[in-house]
Write a protein that holds these residues in place. Structure first.
Motif, PDB file in Angstrom:
ATOM      1  N   ILE A  82     -33.317 -44.135 -53.133  1.00 35.89           N
ATOM      2  CA  ILE A  82     -34.138 -45.217 -52.623  1.00 35.89           C
ATOM      3  C   ILE A  82     -35.450 -45.545 -52.844  1.00 35.89           C
ATOM      4  CG2 ILE A  82     -33.694 -47.075 -50.782  1.00 35.89           C
ATOM      5  CD1 ILE A  82     -31.656 -47.468 -52.345  1.00 35.89           C
ATOM      6  N   SER A  83     -35.893 -44.170 -51.702  1.00 31.82           N
ATOM      7  CA  SER A  83     -37.335 -43.950 -51.794  1.00 31.82           C
ATOM      8  C   SER A  83     -38.502 -43.796 -52.672  1.00 31.82           C
ATOM      9  CB  SER A  83     -37.466 -42.424 -50.041  1.00 31.82           C
ATOM     10  OG  SER A  83     -37.062 -41.451 -51.503  1.00 31.82           O
ATOM     11  N   ARG A  84     -37.612 -43.192 -53.824  1.00 37.28           N
ATOM     12  CA  ARG A  84     -38.699 -42.801 -55.120  1.00 37.28           C
ATOM     13  C   ARG A  84     -38.727 -44.547 -55.917  1.00 37.28           C
ATOM     14  NH1 ARG A  84     -37.735 -38.406 -57.515  1.00 37.28           N
ATOM     15  NH2 ARG A  84     -36.905 -36.826 -56.643  1.00 37.28           N
ATOM     16  N   GLN A  85     -37.761 -45.716 -54.902  1.00 34.38           N
ATOM     17  CA  GLN A  85     -37.722 -46.973 -55.527  1.00 34.38           C
ATOM     18  C   GLN A  85     -39.347 -47.711 -54.935  1.00 34.38           C
ATOM     19  OE1 GLN A  85     -34.482 -49.261 -55.970  1.00 34.38           O
ATOM     20  NE2 GLN A  85     -33.385 -47.005 -56.774  1.00 34.38           N
ATOM     21  N   VAL A  86     -39.462 -47.048 -53.951  1.00 32.34           N
ATOM     22  CA  VAL A  86     -40.617 -47.967 -52.477  1.00 32.34           C
ATOM     23  C   VAL A  86     -42.095 -47.544 -53.300  1.00 32.34           C
ATOM     24  CG1 VAL A  86     -40.821 -47.581 -50.469  1.00 32.34           C
ATOM     25  CG2 VAL A  86     -38.669 -47.519 -51.008  1.00 32.34           C
ATOM     26  N   LYS A  87     -42.823 -48.743 -53.069  1.00 32.14           N
ATOM     27  CA  LYS A  87     -44.441 -48.696 -53.635  1.00 32.14           C
ATOM     28  C   LYS A  87     -44.852 -48.646 -52.284  1.00 32.14           C
ATOM     29  CE  LYS A  87     -43.717 -49.314 -58.134  1.00 32.14           C
ATOM     30  NZ  LYS A  87     -43.618 -50.812 -58.929  1.00 32.14           N
ATOM     31  N   GLY A  88     -46.207 -48.009 -52.847  1.00 35.63           N
ATOM     32  CA  GLY A  88     -46.550 -47.560 -51.672  1.00 35.63           C
ATOM     33  C   GLY A  88     -48.046 -47.201 -51.290  1.00 35.63           C
ATOM     34  N   HIS A  89     -48.773 -47.007 -50.400  1.00 38.28           N
ATOM     35  CA  HIS A  89     -49.939 -46.029 -50.103  1.00 38.28           C
ATOM     36  C   HIS A  89     -50.382 -45.869 -48.594  1.00 38.28           C
ATOM     37  CE1 HIS A  89     -54.085 -44.956 -52.328  1.00 38.28           C
ATOM     38  NE2 HIS A  89     -53.877 -45.079 -50.524  1.00 38.28           N
ATOM     39  N   LEU A  90     -50.240 -44.327 -48.404  1.00 41.48           N
ATOM     40  CA  LEU A  90     -50.671 -43.409 -47.370  1.00 41.48           C
ATOM     41  C   LEU A  90     -51.778 -42.907 -47.230  1.00 41.48           C
ATOM     42  CD1 LEU A  90     -47.562 -44.127 -45.971  1.00 41.48           C
ATOM     43  CD2 LEU A  90     -47.792 -41.500 -46.178  1.00 41.48           C
ATOM     44  N   GLN A  91     -52.400 -43.620 -46.310  1.00 38.73           N
ATOM     45  CA  GLN A  91     -54.054 -42.380 -45.550  1.00 38.73           C
ATOM     46  C   GLN A  91     -53.785 -42.259 -44.539  1.00 38.73           C
ATOM     47  OE1 GLN A  91     -56.998 -44.358 -46.574  1.00 38.73           O
ATOM     48  NE2 GLN A  91     -55.937 -46.620 -47.991  1.00 38.73           N
ATOM     49  N   ILE A  92     -53.943 -40.143 -45.097  1.00 39.49           N
ATOM     50  CA  ILE A  92     -53.585 -39.566 -44.284  1.00 39.49           C
ATOM     51  C   ILE A  92     -55.504 -39.195 -44.069  1.00 39.49           C
ATOM     52  CG2 ILE A  92     -53.102 -37.435 -43.926  1.00 39.49           C
ATOM     53  CD1 ILE A  92     -50.861 -38.409 -45.298  1.00 39.49           C
ATOM     54  N   GLY A  93     -55.526 -38.446 -42.084  1.00 36.86           N
ATOM     55  CA  GLY A  93     -56.948 -38.134 -42.141  1.00 36.86           C
ATOM     56  C   GLY A  93     -56.243 -36.959 -40.985  1.00 36.86           C
ATOM     57  N   THR A  94     -57.125 -36.024 -41.986  1.00 35.70           N
ATOM     58  CA  THR A  94     -56.177 -34.104 -41.421  1.00 35.70           C
ATOM     59  C   THR A  94     -58.218 -33.829 -41.180  1.00 35.70           C
ATOM     60  OG1 THR A  94     -55.098 -32.790 -41.604  1.00 35.70           O
ATOM     61  CG2 THR A  94     -55.962 -33.742 -43.290  1.00 35.70           C
ATOM     62  N   ILE A  95     -57.774 -32.181 -41.037  1.00 32.84           N
ATOM     63  CA  ILE A  95     -58.813 -31.349 -40.582  1.00 32.84           C
ATOM     64  C   ILE A  95     -58.725 -30.757 -42.057  1.00 32.84           C
ATOM     65  CG2 ILE A  95     -58.786 -31.478 -38.664  1.00 32.84           C
ATOM     66  CD1 ILE A  95     -57.852 -29.028 -38.441  1.00 32.84           C
ATOM     67  N   GLU A  96     -59.660 -30.056 -42.571  1.00 36.42           N
ATOM     68  CA  GLU A  96     -60.237 -28.310 -43.497  1.00 36.42           C
ATOM     69  C   GLU A  96     -59.441 -28.033 -43.882  1.00 36.42           C
ATOM     70  OE1 GLU A  96     -63.638 -26.792 -44.431  1.00 36.42           O
ATOM     71  OE2 GLU A  96     -63.196 -26.467 -46.362  1.00 36.42           O
ATOM     72  N   SER A  97     -58.983 -27.256 -43.030  1.00 38.11           N
ATOM     73  CA  SER A  97     -58.005 -25.764 -42.840  1.00 38.11           C
ATOM     74  C   SER A  97     -56.366 -26.597 -43.070  1.00 38.11           C
ATOM     75  CB  SER A  97     -58.268 -25.301 -41.273  1.00 38.11           C
ATOM     76  OG  SER A  97     -59.344 -25.329 -40.893  1.00 38.11           O
TER      77      SER A  97
END
Lengths: 295, 295
Positions: A82-97
């Motif tokens: 099911i999840s393969r069919q879900v569309k969307g966009h994710l914004q992720i913030g993280t640090i370089e390391s």
DNA sequence: GCGCTTCCATCGAAAATATCGATCGATCCC
DNA sequence: GGGATCGATCGATATTTTCGATGGAAGCGC
């Protein structure tokens, strides 16, 4: 009949230990005991032989192990399908390391489960991550900091992230059996960017102990720091994961320094008001899973 | 993720109705709605198209229907496999009509699930059943009575058990469009044993209306009563299930008599303190299931 | 078109259940 | 024998589930 019972059972069977199973699943031991008891009552049979402190599946337990495995497999598969069919966009913030040494594997596994979900990953400092989450510009933050509580934010600790004080091989301090704060007096320090959480904690620690130090240079780039350290320009404080290869290859050495005030944790941060998509939930699960593996 | 969600989903998909699914599963409609919503949130997709009042599975719903079916199958199978190994003995008290016309099918299905569990079935009257349950001599009672509440006993109503007043074909009362209590005055009555619950209620009804009647004979045997009635010795009051064949074949006729005071229910009785084995639980499930079928 | 019924969604309260944390007794190891 | 570790148990708390009542939308019959 909750599927979590089956998971507890499977994990307990694998670990041959309720306590370990509980740890791996993020429960306390008594909860796993309860889950197994529920199953034992449901089926009217004893599932584990408890002989002294050793554990073994009974024959009924083994039969169920097979079936439960298939049930959970089907369940996981159904979620993937099911999840393969879900569309969307994710914004992720993280640090370089983390981008470089921790997240690639996780992102790769995420892509397998949600190929239709695109991601944007921003390299930020801790403050930027928190602000992005608070303002809603970021869905998820992954950062290295000390544990904290916040009215608006959830923080899930993934694992302790060992920080190491690295130096060039043959650095004078490496001769010492243990390096305490005072021993760092007068050292040159190659720092990460201003605003970096563990840099801040480290410098505060030095100041509190009245230790003078010299920031030789500060970089926004891990590679630059590692290079400078290996050329003997100073020592650096970095997450161990960022320097494992250099340590193995002997290009850098870790000074025997440890202090509880710079015990940091890799953690997930998201807004309490945030509605957790299956995709975000999955991302969180993947991140938390790595804890069990690295443990 | 409770398996009950999957059950609700499957039933709703089959019935194309949340309300019907809820009835079949013994829930209220809002619970089924909640279950489906839980699944929809978990998977992040809509499972049912609600177009006006008609319901249809979405494509995601259909995919899950397949998988959930297999999961539940595995689960049921696992229970059967384990339960086959469970040994034990069940003491059941019930009344003659049920032994002959309702229980054989249930017992047969029970044997398939629990072949190692032997059963002893006692033909008793209602008072004997209740006493047996209370004293712990019986594990389960199945009887026909009016609903009742008791501090020590659980009572689960399986279904309404229509009672019919049977007579020989051509009996004078059969000419009437409806038979009320008064019309029964002066009739000969072939009764079940003294102590039979519906016999008691029937006679009380007649007495309360000041109707004189004559008990021609009383038997502990259904066959005897049916024979006597068909020979015109009197009328008899019996559960409809006990005389369906005779009614179909025209050997007996049902008088158009009905009265709320003799609306009886087939019900399961067991002690509240009783620990319900998987086997007993299964027996109860089987008994309750027949309600859905006969409905 | 207008009431009437039937269906699903929603909500608050009550009941049931899960989880945790502390503690116990048993067992193993040193 | 003392200490450590494991699973079982228990009470308190938090969460979840269930129900029953209600609301709104859609179909049905007149």
């Amino acid at each position: 009949m909750d599927l979590i019972y089956l998971k507890s059972f499977m994990e307990a069977a694998r670990c041959k230990s309720f306590t370990k199973a509980a740890e791996n699943l993020g429960y306390v031991q008594s909860s796993v005991t309860t889950h197994i008891q529920k199953l034992e009552i449901e089926y009217g049979v004893v599932l584990f032989e408890r002989i002294g402190r050793s554990m073994r599946l009974t024959s009924a337990g083994e039969q169920l192990y097979e079936t439960f495995g298939r049930i959970l497999e089907l369940y996981e598969e159904s979620k993937n399908r099911i999840s393969r069919q879900v569309k969307g966009h994710l914004q992720i913030g993280t640090i370089e390391s983390l981008i470089a040494f921790f997240l690639p594997d996780v992102f790769c596994r995420f892509r397998n489960a949600f190929p239709q979900i695109s991601m944007q990953v921003y390299p930020l400092l801790e403050a930027g991550i928190l602000q992005g989450i608070r303002s809603g510009q970021l869905d998820l933050g992954i950062m290295v900091d000390r544990p904290f509580a916040d009215d608006d934010l959830h923080s899930l600790i993934i694992r302790e992230e060992p920080l190491v004080l690295v130096a060039e091989p043959g650095h004078p301090l490496s001769k010492l059996g243990a390096v305490d704060v005072a021993a760092l007096a007068g050292q040159s320090y190659i720092a990460t960017e201003t605003g970096c959480a563990y840099r801040g904690a480290f410098e505060r620690l030095l100041r509190d102990h009245g230790v003078e130090y010299h920031v030789y240079n500060e970089f926004g780039s891990l590679e630059a720091i590692k290079q400078c350290v290996s050329f003997g320009l100073g020592i650096g404080l970095l997450p161990r994961i960022a320097v494992v290869r250099e340590l193995e290859e002997g290009r850098l050495i870790a000074l025997p320094f440890k202090h509880h005030e710079i015990t940091f944790y890799t953690q997930i941060v998201y807004h309490k008001k945030k509605w957790l998509d299956p995709s975000i939930r999955h991302m969180i699960d993947l991140l938390m899973e790595t804890e069990a593996e690295s443990a």
